[in-house]
Scaffold this motif. Structure first.
Motif, PDB file in Angstrom:
ATOM      1  N   ILE A 170      -4.338   7.235  -3.032  1.00 55.38           N
ATOM      2  CA  ILE A 170      -5.505   7.247  -3.832  1.00 55.38           C
ATOM      3  C   ILE A 170      -6.669   6.576  -3.743  1.00 55.38           C
ATOM      4  O   ILE A 170      -7.547   6.402  -4.576  1.00 55.38           O
ATOM      5  N   LYS A 180       0.900  -1.251  -0.100  1.00 56.69           N
ATOM      6  CA  LYS A 180      -0.006  -0.105   0.099  1.00 56.69           C
ATOM      7  C   LYS A 180       0.826   1.203  -0.091  1.00 56.69           C
ATOM      8  O   LYS A 180       0.507   2.471  -0.311  1.00 56.69           O
ATOM      9  N   GLN A 215       2.334  10.065  -4.617  1.00 61.28           N
ATOM     10  CA  GLN A 215       1.126   9.488  -3.935  1.00 61.28           C
ATOM     11  C   GLN A 215       1.155   8.125  -4.014  1.00 61.28           C
ATOM     12  O   GLN A 215       1.685   7.347  -4.959  1.00 61.28           O
ATOM     13  N   SER A 216       0.951   7.316  -2.696  1.00 58.21           N
ATOM     14  CA  SER A 216       0.869   5.978  -2.672  1.00 58.21           C
ATOM     15  C   SER A 216      -0.303   5.428  -2.992  1.00 58.21           C
ATOM     16  O   SER A 216      -1.329   6.010  -3.283  1.00 58.21           O
ATOM     17  N   LEU A 217      -0.436   4.150  -3.077  1.00 54.61           N
ATOM     18  CA  LEU A 217      -1.757   3.524  -3.520  1.00 54.61           C
ATOM     19  C   LEU A 217      -2.752   3.743  -2.267  1.00 54.61           C
ATOM     20  O   LEU A 217      -3.995   3.832  -2.576  1.00 54.61           O
ATOM     21  N   VAL A 235      -3.331   8.939 -10.878  1.00 57.61           N
ATOM     22  CA  VAL A 235      -2.183   8.445 -10.178  1.00 57.61           C
ATOM     23  C   VAL A 235      -1.103   9.644 -10.129  1.00 57.61           C
ATOM     24  O   VAL A 235      -1.086  10.291 -10.945  1.00 57.61           O
ATOM     25  N   SER A 249       4.376   3.810  -4.613  1.00 50.49           N
ATOM     26  CA  SER A 249       3.875   4.807  -5.419  1.00 50.49           C
ATOM     27  C   SER A 249       2.803   4.360  -6.289  1.00 50.49           C
ATOM     28  O   SER A 249       2.810   3.267  -7.017  1.00 50.49           O
ATOM     29  N   SER A 250       1.744   5.223  -6.301  1.00 47.71           N
ATOM     30  CA  SER A 250       0.474   4.782  -7.325  1.00 47.71           C
ATOM     31  C   SER A 250       0.843   4.791  -8.597  1.00 47.71           C
ATOM     32  O   SER A 250       0.074   4.163  -9.557  1.00 47.71           O
TER      33      SER A 250
END
Length: 229
Positions: free
Chosen positions: A212, A169, A207-209, A203, A172-173
């Motif tokens: 978002i 999680k 930003q991480s998963l 994305v 990175s997105s």
């Protein structure tokens, strides 16, 4: 040689006649009669010799003409074979040019159209472009199922195929787009969207998963972007 043999045969045949005439004319045969008889015999021989000579000449002429005709036929046959060979070579060269200049390009164009239609049906039109697969980053190693803070993402492709992969999680997105490009969908042509509710997925590298909203197992759809003219 043959004419001499025939003359000899006629001479032998004339001797009995000559003897017969001599026997009949012995009582009253004079020198004048003997001379006339010899003249007749020689005249007969001359006629026979002339006939034999003409016959032999005609025979030899006929034989020569037959030989000449046979030689001409052989020459004509050789010429015809040579002409047929050249015609076959010309036809073969013509067929090769037709295949190379007409059939082969036509077949290649037909295969290209079938390939384009296939990739359009499967949603893989990126394969028809050049250079899109370059620069795809490597994905990090997939974590195991027992690792904590891991989420499973299912990616539903345009052709109906579904792929699954596990991510941390905290990653990175951007890794989602990297994954999409890795399987063949370039970000210039395709994007990702959520299923329920359906919305384009945004994305970013910073930003991480989790940032978002992907904190649980999620299904994402691959969608083709609208191309502007």
């Amino acid at each position: 040689m043959a004419s001499r043999g025939v003359i000899g045969v006629f001479l032998l045949s004339a001797l009995p006649l000559l003897c017969l005439e001599l026997r009949r004319g012995i009582p009253d045969l004079g020198i004048k009669d003997l001379i006339l008889l010899c003249g007749r015999v020689f005249l007969l021989l001359a006629l026979l010799t002339l006939i034999i000579s003409m016959t032999t000449s005609l025979f030899n002429s006929f034989k020569s003409s037959q030989t000449y005709l046979k030689e001409e036929e052989e020459k004509n046959e050789k010429r015809q074979k040579l002409v047929r060979k050249k015609q076959q070579e010309a036809q073969g060269e013509k067929a090769s040019r037709y295949i190379e200049n007409v059939l082969k390009p036509h077949q290649e164009m037909r295969l290209k159209k079938l390939e384009e239609r296939f990739y359009q049906m499967t949603g893989e039109t990126w394969k028809l472009t050049s250079g899109h697969k370059l620069g795809v980053p490597d994905l990090p190693e997939e974590p195991s199922e027992t690792t904590e803070e891991v989420v499973t993402v299912a990616l539903r492709c345009l052709g109906g195929k579904v792929l699954r992969r596990r991510f941390f999680k905290s990653w990175s997105s951007q890794v989602l787009f990297d994954w999409m490009m890795k399987i063949g969908y370039h970000t210039s042509l395709y994007g990702l969207s959520t299923s329920f509710p359906r919305r384009p997925l945004e994305v970013a590298q910073d930003q991480s998963l989790a940032d978002i909203g992907i904190t649980v197992d999620t299904v994402l759809n691959v969608e083709e972007k609208e191309q502007s003219n």
